[in-house]
Write a protein that holds these residues in place. Structure first.
Motif, short mmCIF file in Angstrom:
data_model
loop_
_atom_site.label_atom_id
_atom_site.label_comp_id
_atom_site.label_asym_id
_atom_site.label_seq_id
_atom_site.Cartn_x
_atom_site.Cartn_y
_atom_site.Cartn_z
N ALA A 154 -14.56 34.53 32.75
CA ALA A 154 -13.80 33.44 32.16
C ALA A 154 -13.74 32.74 33.52
CB ALA A 154 -12.49 34.14 31.65
N LEU A 155 -13.78 31.41 33.33
CA LEU A 155 -13.80 30.39 34.39
C LEU A 155 -12.60 29.38 34.07
CD1 LEU A 155 -17.34 29.72 35.17
CD2 LEU A 155 -16.10 31.49 36.30
N ILE A 156 -11.85 28.70 35.04
CA ILE A 156 -11.27 27.45 34.87
C ILE A 156 -12.09 26.21 35.44
CG2 ILE A 156 -9.14 26.37 34.90
CD1 ILE A 156 -7.84 28.69 35.92
N LEU A 157 -12.30 25.70 34.51
CA LEU A 157 -13.13 24.19 35.12
C LEU A 157 -12.30 22.96 35.29
CD1 LEU A 157 -16.17 22.99 32.74
CD2 LEU A 157 -14.61 21.38 33.76
N TYR A 158 -12.62 22.42 36.65
CA TYR A 158 -11.66 21.02 36.84
C TYR A 158 -12.81 20.28 37.26
CZ TYR A 158 -8.39 24.83 38.45
OH TYR A 158 -7.52 25.69 38.53
N SER A 159 -12.48 18.89 36.98
CA SER A 159 -13.60 17.91 37.21
C SER A 159 -13.18 17.60 38.76
CB SER A 159 -13.16 16.50 36.69
OG SER A 159 -12.19 15.80 37.12
#
Lengths: 237, 237
Positions: free
Chosen positions: A109-114
DNA sequence: CGGATCTTTGACTCGTCTCAATGCGCGTGG
DNA sequence: CCACGCGCATTGAGACGAGTCAAAGATCCG
């Protein structure tokens, strides 16, 4: 190329494991600013998270699971640049054309940021900027250590180095090592072949330095001996 | 330990070569801010510039000449972390106890800044901060490249990689390579022995890929061939 | 010229890779 | 539930590249 696309899922809210993660040791209070800014995504084991250039678009942070960043060469060889565990950033120091792809070793599970998001935050908040610079400096130190390892150590010393590193990483103090990655991953990371890695595991077991429960569970029996092996010729004079 | 101390000399004013240096390509205008802030020091060939912990006190910038940063191990082996040329910073990314010493390969002239000085400047001037971060990111990219080299390439490929790197460095485009460092330096940098380096030089010469004038002057005769050697299995699939 | 230092070359050793076979664990389907 | 097959790990035999040890050649500098 034939990248397995994300199993989408921006469903799971940032609770439970997430909160727990942020309170893991270190200056994570700084990173609380990042809460809720990102999107949570899931990837199944062995799926591709991003390939090459995509890195420049997004930055990820590992919530749960393990990933590998790597590169494949013409002749089929694979170089693993590193593994990322819970809490680590993916793609921080990388610019556009680095040619590093990222895969899920386990379900992750990842958190994605720009990238833009992060850059703006870094500019506005010096604490975040400082944190990122620190991550870069640490990464450089890590690379230096690995350069010595690859340049000077034999197979046994490399594996000892690897085991101790993972031991301190996944089970503070306890001599139990969890290796989510397979032998081939370890080989590609240490600059060896899978056969050599396997042989060295067996040799270390025969020497009673480690015990092998199964492919992914290793117990360190003689930590000092392993340590002196890992340090080998590495100790500064 | 028995470090040859600097031949002091804060005498030479920042003229001539210095001015010339600052106008070398790149975002050096940014660095003009550093003019006059530092102290110029000279070191003779093979003298020690700093050892281990001293790094944390000062930061240097190479004005003229070449240096090597390295570490010596118990068993006498030496690992060379890198060479620094005109314009490069020494000790930028390094914290306190890195265990990296720095020596003059040739006679060198350096500008010395205190770390405090640089840090203050970086805080006040975002352009400088950005420059430093870029230096770190570049360093990381360089390390990644060397990790691949050490992990995957054979002796011939390593030397080709090294020669091309130095060629582009010291004589843009022209296939003439100046190697101020000795064979042992090259060996310790590439993770080889001096004998192997020597043999490979000879082999490349027999293959008509290079021509050897003297120890320190190499001409590249067949750049494409050398290139494909250096890239070997490195080309991403 | 003479000596110190560095480089080149040669013969041999040793570690890791390669190729190939076997073993083990696990999921699938009969 | 067992048999099979698949993927991965282990083990072995032999080849090859780089290291080691030793000696001879260059080069530099007094």
């Amino acid at each position: 190329m034939n990248a397995t696309r994300p199993t989408s899922a921006r469903s799971i809210p940032a609770d439970g494991a997430f909160e727990c993660e942020l309170s893991r040791g270190g200056p994570d209070s700084i990173l609380r600013v990042l809460d809720g800014k990102g999107t949570i995504v899931h990837f199944p084991r062995s799926s591709m998270i991003f390939a090459e250039g995509e890195t420049s678009q997004n930055i990820y942070r590992v919530l749960e699971g393990v990933t590998r960043s790597f590169r494949i060469f013409m002749d089929g060889r694979r170089h693993i640049a590193g593994f990322s565990f819970t809490g680590d950033f993916l793609g921080l120091g990388l610019q556009d054309e680095h040619g590093l792809s990222e895969e899920a070793v386990t379900d992750v599970a990842l958190i994605l940021y720009s990238r833009k998001q992060i850059e703006l935050l870094a500019e506005s908040d010096p604490a975040i900027h400082k944190y990122i610079v620190k991550a870069l400096v640490d990464g450089l130190a890590e690379s230096q250590s690995r350069l010595v390892m690859l340049g000077q150590q034999n197979a046994e010393e490399r594996l000892a180095w690897f085991l101790l590193r993972k031991a301190s990483r996944l089970a503070e103090g306890r001599p139990l090592v969890d290796l989510p990655m397979g032998r081939q991953d370890i080989a590609d990371y240490l600059g060896l072949t899978i056969e050599t890695v396997s042989r060295v595991f067996t040799r270390l077991k025969r020497k009673r330095l480690i015990d092998i429960f199964n492919f992914h569970q290793i117990r360190i029996l003689n930590e000092p001996a392993l340590q002196s092996l890992a340090e080998g010729s590495r100790q500064a004079a």
